[in-house]
Design a protein around this motif. Structure first.
Motif, PDB file in Angstrom:
ATOM      1  N   ASP A  91     -26.600 -99.092  56.881  1.00 17.67           N
ATOM      2  CA  ASP A  91     -27.817 -98.390  57.273  1.00 17.67           C
ATOM      3  C   ASP A  91     -27.500 -96.941  57.626  1.00 17.67           C
ATOM      4  OD1 ASP A  91     -30.065-100.086  57.157  1.00 17.67           O
ATOM      5  OD2 ASP A  91     -29.214-101.278  58.770  1.00 17.67           O
ATOM      6  N   ALA A 127     -23.733 -92.656  59.135  1.00 19.79           N
ATOM      7  CA  ALA A 127     -23.296 -91.407  59.758  1.00 19.79           C
ATOM      8  C   ALA A 127     -22.078 -91.638  60.646  1.00 19.79           C
ATOM      9  CB  ALA A 127     -24.440 -90.795  60.572  1.00 19.79           C
ATOM     10  N   GLN A 128     -22.031 -92.770  61.365  1.00 20.13           N
ATOM     11  CA  GLN A 128     -20.859 -93.070  62.201  1.00 20.13           C
ATOM     12  C   GLN A 128     -19.600 -93.157  61.342  1.00 20.13           C
ATOM     13  OE1 GLN A 128     -21.525 -96.812  64.189  1.00 20.13           O
ATOM     14  NE2 GLN A 128     -23.287 -96.093  65.344  1.00 20.13           N
ATOM     15  N   ASN A 164     -18.524 -89.723  59.870  1.00 18.50           N
ATOM     16  CA  ASN A 164     -17.867 -88.929  60.909  1.00 18.50           C
ATOM     17  C   ASN A 164     -16.447 -89.425  61.175  1.00 18.50           C
ATOM     18  OD1 ASN A 164     -20.059 -87.266  61.242  1.00 18.50           O
ATOM     19  ND2 ASN A 164     -20.862 -88.323  63.024  1.00 18.50           N
ATOM     20  N   GLU A 184     -34.332 -99.659  59.656  1.00 17.87           N
ATOM     21  CA  GLU A 184     -33.072-100.154  59.102  1.00 17.87           C
ATOM     22  C   GLU A 184     -33.138-101.653  58.847  1.00 17.87           C
ATOM     23  OE1 GLU A 184     -29.680 -97.565  60.820  1.00 17.87           O
ATOM     24  OE2 GLU A 184     -30.986 -98.096  62.452  1.00 17.87           O
ATOM     25  N   SER A 185     -32.086-102.201  58.251  1.00 20.61           N
ATOM     26  CA  SER A 185     -32.072-103.641  57.961  1.00 20.61           C
ATOM     27  C   SER A 185     -32.382-104.429  59.223  1.00 20.61           C
ATOM     28  CB  SER A 185     -30.706-104.104  57.460  1.00 20.61           C
ATOM     29  OG  SER A 185     -29.938-103.047  56.999  1.00 20.61           O
ATOM     30  N   LEU A 190     -32.650 -90.915  63.324  1.00 22.44           N
ATOM     31  CA  LEU A 190     -32.699 -91.337  61.927  1.00 22.44           C
ATOM     32  C   LEU A 190     -32.737 -90.118  61.004  1.00 22.44           C
ATOM     33  CD1 LEU A 190     -32.803 -94.236  60.947  1.00 22.44           C
ATOM     34  CD2 LEU A 190     -35.287 -94.096  60.876  1.00 22.44           C
ATOM     35  N   SER A 242     -29.396 -88.125  61.108  1.00 19.13           N
ATOM     36  CA  SER A 242     -28.166 -88.764  60.629  1.00 19.13           C
ATOM     37  C   SER A 242     -28.032 -88.688  59.109  1.00 19.13           C
ATOM     38  CB  SER A 242     -28.088 -90.218  61.101  1.00 19.13           C
ATOM     39  OG  SER A 242     -29.164 -90.957  60.588  1.00 19.13           O
ATOM     40  N   LEU A 284     -22.528 -84.884  61.278  1.00 17.81           N
ATOM     41  CA  LEU A 284     -23.751 -85.676  61.300  1.00 17.81           C
ATOM     42  C   LEU A 284     -23.956 -86.232  62.692  1.00 17.81           C
ATOM     43  CD1 LEU A 284     -23.330 -87.775  58.053  1.00 17.81           C
ATOM     44  CD2 LEU A 284     -24.754 -85.766  58.374  1.00 17.81           C
ATOM     45  N   GLU A 285     -25.220 -86.342  63.085  1.00 15.41           N
ATOM     46  CA  GLU A 285     -25.492 -86.950  64.379  1.00 15.41           C
ATOM     47  C   GLU A 285     -25.684 -88.442  64.181  1.00 15.41           C
ATOM     48  OE1 GLU A 285     -28.363 -85.689  67.332  1.00 15.41           O
ATOM     49  OE2 GLU A 285     -28.142 -83.672  66.528  1.00 15.41           O
ATOM     50  N   ALA A 286     -24.671 -89.193  64.537  1.00  8.72           N
ATOM     51  CA  ALA A 286     -24.785 -90.638  64.366  1.00  8.72           C
ATOM     52  C   ALA A 286     -25.476 -91.239  65.584  1.00  8.72           C
ATOM     53  CB  ALA A 286     -23.399 -91.238  64.202  1.00  8.72           C
ATOM     54  N   ILE A 287     -26.165 -92.367  65.380  1.00 13.51           N
ATOM     55  CA  ILE A 287     -26.701 -93.096  66.527  1.00 13.51           C
ATOM     56  C   ILE A 287     -25.639 -94.106  66.917  1.00 13.51           C
ATOM     57  CG2 ILE A 287     -28.603 -94.508  67.379  1.00 13.51           C
ATOM     58  CD1 ILE A 287     -30.278 -93.493  65.033  1.00 13.51           C
ATOM     59  N   PRO A 288     -25.146 -94.053  68.157  1.00 15.19           N
ATOM     60  CA  PRO A 288     -24.071 -94.978  68.528  1.00 15.19           C
ATOM     61  C   PRO A 288     -24.564 -96.423  68.541  1.00 15.19           C
ATOM     62  CG  PRO A 288     -24.862 -93.774  70.452  1.00 15.19           C
ATOM     63  CD  PRO A 288     -25.547 -93.183  69.252  1.00 15.19           C
ATOM     64  N   GLY A 289     -23.609 -97.344  68.480  1.00 15.94           N
ATOM     65  CA  GLY A 289     -23.948 -98.767  68.593  1.00 15.94           C
ATOM     66  C   GLY A 289     -24.655 -99.310  67.379  1.00 15.94           C
ATOM     67  N   SER A 290     -25.224-100.512  67.517  1.00 14.20           N
ATOM     68  CA  SER A 290     -25.964-101.091  66.404  1.00 14.20           C
ATOM     69  C   SER A 290     -27.209-101.814  66.922  1.00 14.20           C
ATOM     70  CB  SER A 290     -25.075-102.011  65.583  1.00 14.20           C
ATOM     71  OG  SER A 290     -24.445-102.945  66.416  1.00 14.20           O
ATOM     72  N   ARG A 295     -29.110 -97.665  72.886  1.00 16.61           N
ATOM     73  CA  ARG A 295     -28.509 -96.665  71.996  1.00 16.61           C
ATOM     74  C   ARG A 295     -29.081 -95.279  72.233  1.00 16.61           C
ATOM     75  NH1 ARG A 295     -29.213 -98.812  66.010  1.00 16.61           N
ATOM     76  NH2 ARG A 295     -27.435 -97.468  65.574  1.00 16.61           N
TER      77      ARG A 295
END
Lengths: 323, 323
Positions: A188, A193-194, A197, B43-44, B256, B259, B273-279, B295
């Protein structure tokens, strides 16, 4: 470009299509049809193209996970395609691969510790059990996993975490070149992006060189220093990543780039619509493979196959009429 | 205010599993006006596909169950509608196309037979008339040589062509609403561009509405008028497309959008890129408060106590966030 770490010369891979009563070879799929490129030390070469263009096969031929039909792959002064099994095994320490599908590329019966440690044992890189464990721990931390993950099995992890396990496994042997075969395509966007990076951080930390194979052009543009565009088994254009996006010279690259949707409703672009589908690689069109869909094709494009020529500094194109 | 064709109110579709109840869709509100394209992104596992399938009641029950809510189709609730009548609605008013065109076409019938079947459900036609109608439909979706291709089987078509066949089949019943569930995810970008253009063309010709389910923000930006963003079974933001991309209010939507690597921005090259941490949280035991809190970089104490309701923050722009 810095001094090349890897040089691929006229690489070809033909798969036999068998048929008839005796399963004779009746045809050949020209998956990779004379590909040449260099990758400089510490750079990322992006390899893009649509499904079936031969980009994954190219990556696998470099590692000889698939035996190339002909051509040369020069890595650290040796032609990889001519190495014997022992030399090849030793060389795999320096060349590693990360696969697309983090579900299918991890053995479900092994713990994460065993998966990451396997290569260390095969290459005899750990002196003792304790040293092995320490190294595995260090690797897990490097990719952002925790120590207590070591005893767990792949199914206990999410897609993004599994891809981290795959990366830790590739890094275990301290490789110089990592072939990333669609490493984020199954993830996803926020997780993608994680991982991107992480790959960038690791490159900086360990001075890695990447061959980054993907179909998502925005991801490739983001991560690559230079990009090679493939169409039906051939490289049609190689250029610096920004250069390619700003001034694509090959009509295929141009159409491919214009088809990428931009996540901004205020941006209105002119889209070049390609007609039809990618032709069958068993009988690729004569001359330039792209001439059947090319908006600027002229009669002789179906006769003469264009060579990859440096039309501008560092910008190579295989087209009779552009550049 | 345009007429509401479909309105979903407080929909909860839950699934009973061995591990407990999965709250796949957990209180979704959204509506689609006549003639508009609504994008549903996430996302999924965020519940977008289950929401879409709930509308057509294509959910297996059990294990699925409508726990609460209403699905108002032109003002009438579909949840209590009996199966036979639902068949009529599916044949004449609402159509759906799926991500994987190969698995949603029957491999042992010709595409002509499959389109003809839909036509005969819809109108009283002879077999011959129906096949002629199928040829017309294939012509409408720009399949070359429709008179001949109508007798071909699905495996004889490429991925993009199969999706065209699916669209032809969906269009055969002249629906008022087309639900497109990730229609281009399995396709290459140049083919994706062709299919999106075809959908737009069909929409203009037949004046239908489209519910486009996708995870690709770029596709949304280019095709939709309004967007609903889902996260872990709930709607977190709803806005006109310009407002959503220009001024995203929910931290998840912001994450979103940020990222995604952007090819159209020159400066984006070496920007991180700015990732969103975690899931994504498990939907077995979703958190009590805001589902994104774990998150979210702005999360406060109130966020974990209760899920904030959707609040109006601009014309047609609603957000479920305390900020």
């Amino acid at each position: 470009m810095s001094e090349p770490l890897l040089s691929v010369r006229n690489l070809k891979k033909h798969f036999a299509v068998s048929g008839g009563v005796f399963a004779r070879e009746v045809d050949r799929v020209h998956a990779v049809d004379g590909v040449s490129f260099d990758i400089g030390k510490g750079e990322t070469l992006g390899l893009v193209g649509e499904s079936g263009c031969g980009k994954s096969t190219t990556g696998r031929c470099i590692l000889r996970l698939i035996e190339p039909s002909s051509g040369e792959v020069w890595f650290q002064g040796a032609d990889v395609t001519r190495l014997g099994p022992d030399a090849m095994r030793a060389l795999r320490r320096d060349m590693q691969i990360i696969f697309q599908d983090p579900y299918a590329s991890l053995n479900p019966r092994l713990t994460v510790g065993a998966i990451v440690g396997e290569a260390l044992q095969i290459h005899g890189l750990a002196k003792s059990r304790k040293a092995l464990e320490e190294r595995v721990l260090e690797l897990l931390e490097t990719v952002g996993l925790q120590a207590d993950h070591m005893g767990r099995f792949p199914h206990e992890f999410s897609g993004g975490q599994r891809q981290r396990i795959g990366i830790a496994r590739a890094l275990a042997v301290d490789p110089k070149l990592v072939i990333c075969d669609e490493p984020v395509s199954a993830l996803d966007v926020s997780i993608q992006a994680q991982v991107i990076n992480l790959l960038e951080d690791l490159q900086e930390k360990f001075g890695l060189t990447y061959l980054f194979i993907a179909h998502d052009l925005s991801v490739v543009e983001h991560i690559s220093t230079r990009i090679a565009v493939m169409y039906l088994g051939r490289v049609v254009e190689i250029a610096g990543s920004r250069d390619l996006y700003d001034t694509p010279l090959h009509p295929y690259s141009e159409a491919l780039l214009s088809a990428v949707p931009i996540p901004d409703p205020t941006v209105k672009r002119k889209r070049i619509m390609l007609q039809g589908d990618v032709p069958n690689p068993i009988r690729p069109p004569s001359g330039c493979h792209f001439h059947t869909r090319c908006p600027i094709a002229k009669p002789d494009c179906s006769q003469r196959s264009p060579e990859l020529v440096e039309k501008r500094p560092g910008h190579w194109v295989a087209c009779h009429y552009r550049g | 205010m345009a007429e509401k064709l479909l309105e979903i109110k407080g929909l909860k579709t839950w699934f009973k599993t061995d591990d407990g109840v999965v709250r796949a869709v957990d209180g979704v509100d959204l509506h689609i006006d006549r003639g508009e394209t609504l994008g549903v992104v996430g996302e999924s596992g965020c519940g977008k596909t289950v929401t879409a399938r709930s509308v057509l009641k294509l959910i297996d029950m059990p294990p699925g169950r409508f726990e609460a809510g209403e699905i108002l189709w032109k003002g009438r609730d579909l949840i209590p509608v009996p199966a036979q009548e639902m068949d009529k609605i599916r044949a004449r008013e609402i159509a759906i196309i799926f991500q994987e065109p190969m698995t949603s076409l029957n491999p042992v019938y010709t595409v002509g037979d499959q389109i003809a079947e839909v036509l005969r459900q819809h109108d009283k036609l002879s077999r011959k008339q129906a096949i002629a109608g199928a040829v017309e439909m294939l012509r409408l979706v720009n399949i070359p040589n429709p008179g001949k291709r109508v007798h071909d089987y699905p495996h004889q078509f490429s991925g993009g062509m199969r999706q065209r066949v699916m669209i032809a089949m969906a269009m055969s019943c002249k629906p008022q609403l087309l639900i497109a569930d990730e229609p281009t995810t399995a396709l290459d970008v140049t083919i994706q561009a062709q299919i999106l253009e075809l959908m737009q063309e069909m929409k203009d010709k037949l004046g239908m509405s489209i519910m486009l389910i996708t995870h690709a923000m770029g596709v949304v930006a280019e095709t939709c008028q309004r967007v609903v963003v889902m996260y872990a079974g709930k709607v977190v933001e709803e806005a006109p497309v310009e407002a959503l991309f220009g001024n995203p209010r929910h931290p998840y939507t912001q994450g979103l959008i940020r990222s995604i690597p952007r090819v159209d921005r020159a400066a984006a090259q070496k920007e991180r890129l700015e990732a969103i941490p975690g899931s994504v949280p498990s939907l077995l035991n979703p958190p009590v408060g805001c589902r994104f809190a774990a998150r979210c970089k702005f999360a406060m104490d109130v966020c974990v106590k209760a899920m904030p309701p959707l609040k109006e923050v601009g014309p047609g722009h609603r957000v479920a966030c305390v900020l």
